[in-house]
Motif scaffolding. Structure first.
Motif, PDB file in Angstrom:
ATOM      1  N   THR A 269      -5.144   5.165   6.196  1.00 33.56           N
ATOM      2  CA  THR A 269      -6.210   6.152   6.360  1.00 33.56           C
ATOM      3  C   THR A 269      -5.926   7.297   5.389  1.00 33.56           C
ATOM      4  O   THR A 269      -4.793   7.459   4.914  1.00 33.56           O
ATOM      5  CB  THR A 269      -6.233   6.705   7.797  1.00 33.56           C
ATOM      6  N   ALA A 270      -6.924   8.098   5.137  1.00 35.70           N
ATOM      7  CA  ALA A 270      -6.800   9.164   4.133  1.00 35.70           C
ATOM      8  C   ALA A 270      -5.694  10.145   4.490  1.00 35.70           C
ATOM      9  O   ALA A 270      -5.029  10.695   3.612  1.00 35.70           O
ATOM     10  CB  ALA A 270      -8.132   9.892   3.976  1.00 35.70           C
ATOM     11  N   ASP A 271      -5.451  10.349   5.787  1.00 37.56           N
ATOM     12  CA  ASP A 271      -4.413  11.296   6.186  1.00 37.56           C
ATOM     13  C   ASP A 271      -3.041  10.643   6.321  1.00 37.56           C
ATOM     14  O   ASP A 271      -2.061  11.298   6.662  1.00 37.56           O
ATOM     15  CB  ASP A 271      -4.795  11.980   7.500  1.00 37.56           C
ATOM     16  N   GLY A 272      -3.011   9.357   6.079  1.00 33.75           N
ATOM     17  CA  GLY A 272      -1.713   8.666   6.148  1.00 33.75           C
ATOM     18  C   GLY A 272      -1.209   8.418   7.561  1.00 33.75           C
ATOM     19  O   GLY A 272      -0.088   7.945   7.746  1.00 33.75           O
ATOM     20  N   GLU A 273      -2.032   8.676   8.553  1.00 33.00           N
ATOM     21  CA  GLU A 273      -1.591   8.493   9.938  1.00 33.00           C
ATOM     22  C   GLU A 273      -1.683   7.030  10.366  1.00 33.00           C
ATOM     23  O   GLU A 273      -0.863   6.554  11.140  1.00 33.00           O
ATOM     24  CB  GLU A 273      -2.450   9.336  10.896  1.00 33.00           C
ATOM     25  N   GLY A 274      -2.718   6.371   9.881  1.00 30.52           N
ATOM     26  CA  GLY A 274      -2.971   4.990  10.338  1.00 30.52           C
ATOM     27  C   GLY A 274      -2.855   3.999   9.193  1.00 30.52           C
ATOM     28  O   GLY A 274      -3.042   4.345   8.017  1.00 30.52           O
TER      29      GLY A 274
ATOM     30  N   ALA B 235       0.854  -1.198   0.000  1.00 30.72           N
ATOM     31  CA  ALA B 235       0.000   0.000   0.000  1.00 30.72           C
ATOM     32  C   ALA B 235       0.883   1.239   0.000  1.00 30.72           C
ATOM     33  O   ALA B 235       1.838   1.331   0.782  1.00 30.72           O
ATOM     34  CB  ALA B 235      -0.919  -0.010   1.227  1.00 30.72           C
ATOM     35  N   PHE B 236       0.557   2.185  -0.912  1.00 31.71           N
ATOM     36  CA  PHE B 236       1.240   3.476  -0.897  1.00 31.71           C
ATOM     37  C   PHE B 236       0.560   4.367   0.134  1.00 31.71           C
ATOM     38  O   PHE B 236      -0.669   4.348   0.270  1.00 31.71           O
ATOM     39  CB  PHE B 236       1.117   4.161  -2.265  1.00 31.71           C
ATOM     40  N   SER B 237       1.354   5.190   0.817  1.00 29.11           N
ATOM     41  CA  SER B 237       0.759   6.195   1.696  1.00 29.11           C
ATOM     42  C   SER B 237       0.041   7.211   0.804  1.00 29.11           C
ATOM     43  O   SER B 237       0.381   7.360  -0.382  1.00 29.11           O
ATOM     44  CB  SER B 237       1.840   6.869   2.533  1.00 29.11           C
ATOM     45  N   PRO B 238      -0.954   7.903   1.344  1.00 29.47           N
ATOM     46  CA  PRO B 238      -1.726   8.838   0.503  1.00 29.47           C
ATOM     47  C   PRO B 238      -0.854   9.865  -0.191  1.00 29.47           C
ATOM     48  O   PRO B 238      -1.137  10.243  -1.324  1.00 29.47           O
ATOM     49  CB  PRO B 238      -2.669   9.497   1.504  1.00 29.47           C
TER      50      PRO B 238
END
Lengths: 332, 541, 435
Positions: free
Chosen positions: A268-273, A211-214
């Motif tokens: 997550t959409a913000d890339g935090e989780g 998975a790529f980060s957002p």
């Protein structure tokens, strides 16, 4: 935005056979699954007892399913890709896509492309609409370092659709520039692969999820940590994260509680989780703090999770697994 | 179980003059059988000599003293004798020297150690380890019925983990195996043939006997490392005609034991029992003994007057086999009416003697090794070697792994320091410590019809372990220092083969060494190897 | 044979002997001796002479290969797993797609048995059973297949080993407890694990060639003097064992595959299993009657399909190469190649995508000597859960192996007074797969 680490089981729709993959149509409650009985099923999860509409056409396990625009594209161990209309399931085309088992099928975020990976160690990019083969991406060895046929398990697009990552059994990861077909980066994550040179002399493991980060900067790589007894999936669930442009590993986490393959990863959409799902005899969901490299909430999934489908949020997470399709709710 | 057959005295008397050549007058077949309290060795020679007369086979001569000492050492204390032990014996002029040597060795720690090894192989037969338990039992010459009692009752009084329990504990998962192993080890009978149908060899054994024996153990179980016994449980079996029967508590002789009626427990009772047992296991405490123990019934029945001959005959036969290399009944696990002993009176007489002397094994062993039959030569000078069962000639017995390892160690050790030790006990201790058991794992436990493998010959021929442990120091180094070739080869033969070489042998060996003057130490190693690898060393003859 | 035969095992023969009384006990002991060295002095029967060039190689798929991913695929069934089946050179016979090479050559040498029901799904018990043709029973230490074939096909004074077993992986190595049992250690296997060569066949550097030979001569001379007047089989066996030393030392070269042509080595491939199969071929060529090549460890409780993706093609390649090579050399007429394991694997697929132990309906193959090539015996039901037709156990398989090699499966050994046939009485070979 807080990370939705409260994981709650809503319900499980038991299905015969092994449900190996799942895709959701947009943000709707309509999902498509691929099964060990060689069929694709459409289920409306809004119903109390969803009817499973079967689409035949494959000859073996259906291991990848993706929704792109008006099409469902499925792929399987029969080496075929099959296009259907999401509406009504009408068969559009069947393509002999690969020379060996197809392991995964994903759609680009804008729905224009389909990527398929197979044990012929080739990733193929298809025009999602016309079904035309656009490009073959070759960068994975046919054999493992121990002279057995290798396997190309997984692929994932970056959110902007510019990059596509692929990863194989011995842990080789390639990031491709989608437009040019060139390798943008390549590196190895060999901890996911266990070769037993002496006791049992075969291997197990491999990279099973990407998975790529957002923001597209990081690439998460999921699988299973080193295994003592390769007869069993008896290793800790393993997630690595890379600054892929530098081929630098930014974190590695062996989950303290869960064992088995990490078959799916979602930011997550913000890339935090970062959500990981998978299993062995049983299954799991667990959240990671994607920046701090530490485990957050986790839950037994009651089944080996082979695939998940969710929308932008995690309010509804659909999981495909060994005994059916389950609905989970994840909230902050 | 009819073992008796008519004793044809008339025939014996008629043949007497023909065969006395090899039987000395003092042991001549008496008209009267030996008295009940006669020395065991007299009983043995009486019956065997009578048998030889009947077969018209004169026995082999008595073996030479040095061979006898070697045989006694291997049999009693599990190693070859040191040269000095043989020399002392040869020099001893006392008419009682054999008895004195036998008694000394029977009382030695090496005897206990060796017997424990042999009994462990015989009873445990590779499944479990009773060695430590047996050492303690043999050290105090515990009676055989007591050993039997402790093993079958799973006695725990020894050190933890090293007690008599191990025999049952290792076998309790499969009661069929357990019942049969007890029958084989203590009664000399293999009863598995009677499991699926009435025993085809033995008219008086039915399936009831197999399931009867099994019933004694059917309530036995293991929990938390302890062997326990339940109060309930019946065995049912289907006979060859398809009828289901409930097994009776029946001993091998056919005696049926009445037992108090016990109802099967309810589901709840069972559950409670399981919980209790789990609780105890957690606390590492043994399960409570049953009020009525089937295994205790087996012990009492097997040792009861009128029943106990079977038990006594089995151990007599086992020990006889150990010392003679051939049982009074063969195979050892087929001691039943259809397979009679060629020496039934002797077997009975020895069993009776054992019973009337409190199952004292040392008395029996002493009698065996003091008999003239035991000390016959193993070489047969006539045409056709008589059947082993005639006991006309001694059987060469392959050394056991421990005998082999200890003997190789002693044979090749530096024994010079022994000469200066005067105290007999101290010397015995030193010799024992030179006979090390290490490398016993290289050799195989011999069974009936044992064949030596090519692997062993290769091992002796080419293994570094052999070279390093036996051919590089000690004796070989000592020999290399001896300048006189005659003295050198004589010393080598004494050390390895426990005897003096003949003139012819001296010449042969001298020749071997003299053609290797340029590599004398190597030649000494090769000489020692040739003797160590010889059949003369490999066998107790 | 019927139940009447059963009684012969324990019964009538010995009854008769018992009637003869004590005098016959000596005769019984002599019969017992046939397992010993006495065979040397007995003239061989013509049929035995013919039999002397028969050999057997056992490919032992330790841990339990899946019948569904090899010889008895069930594609499209819930239990079938993801692999397809493929047609073979035998019309109507299909095997797993993981075995294309054997599929192409199936008609040439191979018979498939698909109906084993052996009842023991435990690694230890199953291995003992499938290496002996019978379970532990009767309180007897039964010899394993290799020991029996070494006894039946070997020569007492052979200059090569009788029984060699390769097992390089460590898992499960001791489960089958290879042993000659009551046949005596003369027929015990030489077990090779780490090194692919016989143990103790190389002369130590500390002794020269001449001295090594002459000290052996000295030993032999000394021992012969001892043996005079001591004509008992254990003593003779000691000397026979030493007489074999030089031959066995010379047979060391059999284990050196560097003398094979590159083409031959390429044919078998660079895998350990392949190289051991090549050594096995060299050994049988030199007269070794029985070689087991174990390939561990197929115990795929997790990821059954991926495990079989590695191991089945390897088996396909090595087995095909071995059969091909033996055939080219004209040796396959006299060499039987068997594939066997302790059991097969469950049709049910567990949550780890694995298959578990399963002894109720599984497969074995026989190729070459005495085998009706292209035959298939027995059938499992649609999902492979039960044998639907032609059910056999370990005993029948062993009887078939003996028969294929020209050995009478009813032949008896004698343990003391007990006659023990090669396979339990009443058991018959599977004629359908025999030429």
């Amino acid at each position: 935005m807080a990370i939705p680490t409260n994981i709650k089981h809503v319900r499980t729709i038991n299905r015969p056979g092994i449900t190996l993959c799942i895709a959701r149509e947009g943000e709707s409650e309509r999902v498509f699954t691929g099964s060990s009985d060689a069929k694709v099923y459409a289920l409306d999860m809004a119903q109390e007892k969803p009817e499973a509409v079967a689409y035949e056409g494959h000859a073996s396990y259906v291991t990848g399913v993706a929704v792109a625009g008006k099409h469902i594209v499925s792929g399987g161990y029969d080496r075929k890709l099959i296009w259907r209309e999401t509406d009504g399931g009408k068969l559009v085309r069947t393509v002999d896509a690969h020379e060996k088992w197809i392991r995964a099928v994903v759609a680009s975020p804008d729905g224009s492309l389909i990527a398929s990976v197979a044990d012929d160690m080739v990733c193929k990019l298809w025009n999602a609409e016309s079904g035309d083969l656009i490009r073959e991406l070759r960068g994975h060895e046919q054999l493992t370092p121990h002279h057995f046929p290798s396997m190309l398990f997984t692929c994932a697009f970056s959110r902007d659709g510019k990059y596509l990552a692929t990863a194989d059994k011995p842990g080789h990861v390639v990031v491709w520039d989608v437009a040019s077909g060139e390798q943008a980066a390549a590196f190895d994550s060999p901890e996911h692969y266990t070769w037993d040179p002496r006791q049992r002399r075969h291997s197990i493991g491999g990279v099973r999820s990407l998975a790529f980060s957002p923001d597209g900067e990081r690439l998460a790589v999921g699988g299973i940590a080193k295994i003592g007894n390769v007869d069993h999936l008896d290793g800790k669930a393993l997630v690595h994260s890379f600054d892929w442009r530098k081929a630098e590993r930014t974190f590695a986490l062996e989950h303290p509680r869960h064992k088995g393959l990490v078959n799916e990863l979602r930011y997550t959409a913000d890339g935090e989780g970062l959500l990981a799902a998978g299993g062995s005899g049983g299954g799991f969901f667990f959240w990671l703090d994607a920046k701090e490299n530490k485990p957050l909430g986790d839950e037994d999934a009651k089944m080996h999770v082979h695939g998940v489908a969710c929308g932008e949020g995690f309010a509804k997470v659909y999981a495909a697994g060994h005994n059916g399709v389950a609905v989970w709710e994840m909230t902050a | 179980m009819a073992y008796r057959r008519p004793y044809r005295m008339a025939v014996v008397l008629a043949l007497l003059p023909l065969v006395l050549a090899g039987v000395s007058a003092s042991r001549a077949v008496g008209v009267e059988p030996p008295a009940a309290d006669a020395a065991v060795e007299r009983v043995i020679d009486h019956y065997l000599d009578a048998g030889l007369v009947e077969r018209q086979t004169p026995p082999a001569t008595q073996t030479a003293d040095e061979t006898l000492v070697r045989r006694l050492a291997l049999d009693l204390i599990g190693r070859i004798p040191a040269a000095v032990e043989v020399r002392d014996y040869l020099a001893d002029e006392s008419p009682e020297k054999r008895a004195a040597l036998v008694d000394r060795w029977l009382g030695s720690p090496e005897y206990v150690e060796h017997q424990a090894t042999m009994f462990n192989a015989m009873i445990a037969d590779g499944e479990g380890d009773l060695k430590t338990y047996l050492q303690a039992a043999l050290a105090e010459n515990r009676s055989w019925d007591q050993v039997f009692r402790e093993i079958v009752l799973a006695d725990r009084s020894g050190d933890a983990g090293r007690d008599a329990q191990d025999f049952l504990r290792r076998r309790v998962r499969d009661i069929d195996v357990l019942a049969n192993d007890v029958s084989v080890a203590f009664f000399g009978v293999n009863i598995t043939c009677a499991k699926c149908h009435d025993h085809p060899l033995v008219d008086d054994w039915k399936q009831d006997h197999f399931y009867g024996m099994k019933s004694f153990f059917s309530r036995t179980f293991e929990t938390g490392g302890f062997v326990g016994e339940r109060e309930y449980g019946q065995i049912k079996f289907t006979n060859t005609t398809g009828t289901e029967r409930e097994a009776k508590l029946m001993f091998l002789t056919g005696v049926v034991i009445d037992e108090p009626q016990r109802d099967e427990p309810s589901k709840d009772e069972r559950k409670r029992e399981d919980e209790r047992l789990k609780e105890l296991a957690k606390k590492k405490e043994p399960p409570p003994p049953p009020e009525f123990s089937r295994r205790a019934q087996l012990v009492e029945t097997a040792l009861a007057e009128g029943q106990r001959a079977m038990f006594a005959r089995a151990i007599v036969n086992r020990l006889w086999y150990q010392y003679f290399g051939q049982g009074l009944v063969m195979p050892l696990d087929q001691m039943h009416s259809a397979n009679p002993s060629p020496h039934p009176e002797l077997l009975d007489a020895l069993a009776d003697d054992l019973i009337s002397h409190g199952y004292d094994l040392r008395r029996l062993v002493r009698g065996i090794v003091m008999s003239q039959a035991y000390s016959r030569d193993s070489r047969w000078e006539g045409d056709q070697r008589p059947d082993a069962e005639a006991f006309a000639v001694a059987q060469p017995k392959p050394l056991t792994p421990t005998q082999m390892a200890r003997s190789m160690s002693l044979a090749t050790a530096d024994t010079e320091s022994l000469a200066s030790v005067d105290d007999a006990d101290e010397r015995a201790k030193r010799i024992a410590s030179l006979a090390k058991t290490q490398n016993a794992d290289l050799f195989e436990q011999p069974g009936v019809d044992f064949q030596i493998s090519a692997n062993e010959a290769l091992l002796l021929s080419n293994s570094e372990r052999i070279e390093k442990n036996y051919l590089s120091g000690g004796l070989v180094k000592q020999l290399a220092k001896i300048e006189d070739a005659r003295e050198l080869v004589t010393r080598a033969v004494w050390s390895v083969l426990s005897r003096a070489p003949s003139e012819e042998e001296i010449e042969l060996l001298e020749g071997y060494v003299s053609t290797r003057e340029d590599r004398r130490e190597q030649a000494c190693g090769q000489l020692v190897w040739a003797l160590l690898a010889s059949s003369e060393f490999r066998f107790n003859h | 044979m019927t139940r009447a035969g059963h009684h012969r095992l324990c019964g009538s023969d010995v009854h008769r002997r018992a009637f003869l009384g004590a005098a016959a006990a000596g005769a019984a002991a002599l019969v017992g001796d046939v397992t010993g060295i006495r065979i040397l002095s007995q003239p061989a029967l013509a049929s035995e002479l013919r039999r002397n060039d028969r050999r057997c190689i056992l490919l032992w798929l330790a841990g339990g290969a899946s019948q569904l991913e090899t010889w008895d695929p069930k594609p499209g069934r819930p239990t079938g797993g993801p692999f397809l089946d493929i047609g073979t050179s035998v019309p109507g016979v299909r095997i797993s797609e993981l075995m294309p090479k054997m599929a192409a050559n199936l008609h040439r040498h191979t018979a498939i048995i698909r109906s084993l029901n052996t009842g023991n799904g435990d690694h230890g018990g199953g291995s003992e059973l499938m290496m002996r043709g019978r379970g532990r029973e009767g309180g007897l230490a039964y010899p394993d297949l290799g020991a029996m074939l070494a006894r039946e096909l070997g020569q007492a004074d052979s200059q090569v080993p009788d029984y060699v077993s390769f097992y390089s992986e460590t898992e499960g190595r001791n489960f089958s407890r290879l042993s000659a049992g009551f046949l005596g250690s003369r027929y015990n296997p030489i077990e090779l694990t780490d090194k692919m060569a016989l143990p103790d066949v190389e002369r130590l550097e500390s002794i020269g060639e001449l001295d090594h030979r002459e000290r052996a001569d000295l030993r032999a001379l000394w021992s012969k003097r001892f043996a005079r007047g001591r004509d008992v089989s254990a003593v003779s066996s000691h000397n026979v064992a030493y007489e074999r030393v030089r031959g066995l030392m010379a047979s060391d070269k059999l284990f050196d595959i560097s003398t094979e042509s590159q083409a031959t080595r390429d044919k078998y491939g660079p895998t350990q299993f392949g190289e051991q199969a090549l050594i096995a071929r060299r050994l049988v060529e030199a007269g070794v009657p029985f070689v087991r090549v174990a390939r561990a460890w197929w115990d795929s409780h997790g990821q059954n399909f991926e495990t079989h993706q590695e191991l089945t093609p390897e088996l396909d390649h090595v087995m095909n190469a071995l059969l091909d090579d033996l055939a080219e050399r004209g040796m396959l007429e006299n060499t039987l190649v068997v594939t066997l394991a302790e059991f097969g694997r469950t049709p049910n697929i567990n949550a780890s995508l694995g298959r578990d132990h399963f002894a109720r309906a599984w497969s074995s193959t026989l190729s070459g000597c005495g085998v009706k090539a292209g035959s298939v015996y027995g059938r499992t039901d649609d999902d492979g859960q039960h044998v639907a037709d032609g059910e056999i156990g370990a005993g029948e398989l062993f009887a078939t192996i003996f028969q294929a090699l020209g050995i009478d499966h009813e032949k008896e050994y004698h343990v003391g007074a007990r006659p023990i046939p090669l396979v339990n009485p009443g058991i018959v070979p599977v004629e359908e797969v025999l030429a």
